[in-house]
Enzyme design. Structure first.
Site, PDB file in Angstrom:
ATOM      1  N   CYS A  60      12.427  -0.303  51.935  1.00  0.00           N
ATOM      2  CA  CYS A  60      11.068  -0.318  52.176  1.00  0.00           C
ATOM      3  C   CYS A  60      10.445  -1.671  52.599  1.00  0.00           C
ATOM      4  CB  CYS A  60      10.267   0.114  50.682  1.00  0.00           C
ATOM      5  SG  CYS A  60      10.839   1.768  49.843  1.00  0.00           S
ATOM      6  N   HIS A  87      16.411  -3.143  48.343  1.00  0.00           N
ATOM      7  CA  HIS A  87      14.913  -3.276  48.077  1.00  0.00           C
ATOM      8  C   HIS A  87      14.639  -3.779  49.408  1.00  0.00           C
ATOM      9  CE1 HIS A  87      14.102  -1.741  44.143  1.00  0.00           C
ATOM     10  NE2 HIS A  87      15.072  -2.349  43.553  1.00  0.00           N
TER      11      HIS A  87
END
Length: 313
Positions: free
Chosen positions: A139, A84
């Protein structure tokens, strides 16, 4: 010639709500690509999976990656992160958007994250004659993966972005309110955090970012400011306003960006430039709401992928 790689893949986090599925598969294929097509010695590739990929272990791995150079343009270093991305409040008060980007470790702590500032210090220490490439399949955007419902269902997509808890977003909002109350005062204070020789450049950056905030200027392609792209290579899975997909591809879960990169390298037998790589990867990702990014010096775009700077075109 010296070639080293650190590969980080995290599916399982201390917080079960953050679960991903394709990150470990990404690192396994990338390891095979490095040994098969780019001549990386197996004992010079370190892999951190899931509970191994703690903040402390990643920092140790980064120190190992950025060491033992031979010099003379013969060193290649590669960092691959499948995890992440997230955003927290800017700790140094030197970012116009009041955000620090961070990589989410297995033991991620919102109060002590692995910030872009931490990584930038290490990356800036890498000698200019080293080909350092950072592949970020994660991201650094707060938006949600968008697209036609049937495509989302077909690929079973999860975004590789971790939303900050309310207390973090409140701290970001407070910093932005203070900035907006006195933009010129904020800029004067922020400039003091940089060497004086950088003030003109930073002032231009802050002015442009303020224009972007007002809608007077198009947004930049990505926010991975952790990599000094005037010297090194960043391969990013998406633009700033997008999320990188964790998806079911070919019967297994993968990062869409890492998956496409593998297909392109295999088809080219590893013989292609950075520009050719990113162009072909983009063509494979047309079903996804993400546009891969190549950020590097102009002359690096024609260079062979993961080739020493003392050789190649």
């Amino acid at each position: 010639m010296s070639k080293r790689a650190l590969l980080i893949g995290i599916n399982h986090f201390a917080d079960p709500a953050a679960e991903l599925r394709g990150c470990v598969n990404d690192t396994r294929e990338v390891r095979d690509l490095l040994t098969t097509f780019f001549g990386f010695p197996p004992d010079e590739i370190r892999v951190l999976h899931d509970s191994e990929a703690t903040d402390a272990a990643i920092r140790r791995g980064l120190d190992w990656l950025a060491s033992d150079y031979q010099g003379m343009g013969q060193d290649v270093r590669f960092l691959h992160c499948s995890t992440h991305g997230a955003q927290v409040e800017d700790e140094a008060d030197d970012e116009w958007d009041c955000l620090d980007e961070c990589l989410v470790t297995h033991d991620h702590d919102w109060d002590r994250p692995l910030r872009d500032d931490d990584l930038r210090k290490l990356f800036e220490s890498i000698p200019e004659d080293v080909n350092f490439t950072f592949l970020a399949d994660c991201c650094h955007s707060g938006s949600i993966q968008r697209g036609e419902e049937e495509k989302l269902a077909e690929y079973d997509i999860r975004p590789r972005f971790l939303q900050a808890p309310r207390e973090v977003t409140q701290r970001i909002a407070q910093k932005r309110a203070a900035r907006d109350a006195d933009p010129q005062g904020w800029i004067r204070q922020a400039l003091k955090t940089f060497p004086q020789e950088q003030w003109d450049r930073k002032l231009r950056e802050f002015t442009e970012q303020a224009r972007q905030q007002r809608g007077d200027s198009p947004d930049s392609n990505n926010k991975f400011a952790m990599v000094p792209v005037d010297r090194h290579v960043l391969l990013a899975g998406c633009r700033a306003e997008q999320t990188a997909a964790d998806a079911r591809l070919g019967g297994e879960y993968r990062g869409a960006f890492s998956w496409a990169l593998g297909r392109v390298i295999q088809k080219a037998d590893g013989r292609l430039s950075y520009q050719e790589l990113i162009t072909r990867v983009g063509e494979l990702l047309q079903d996804f709401d993400q546009c891969p990014q190549l950020e590097c010096p102009v002359e690096m775009r024609k260079r062979d992928v993961l080739g020493p700077l003392g050789a190649g075109r």
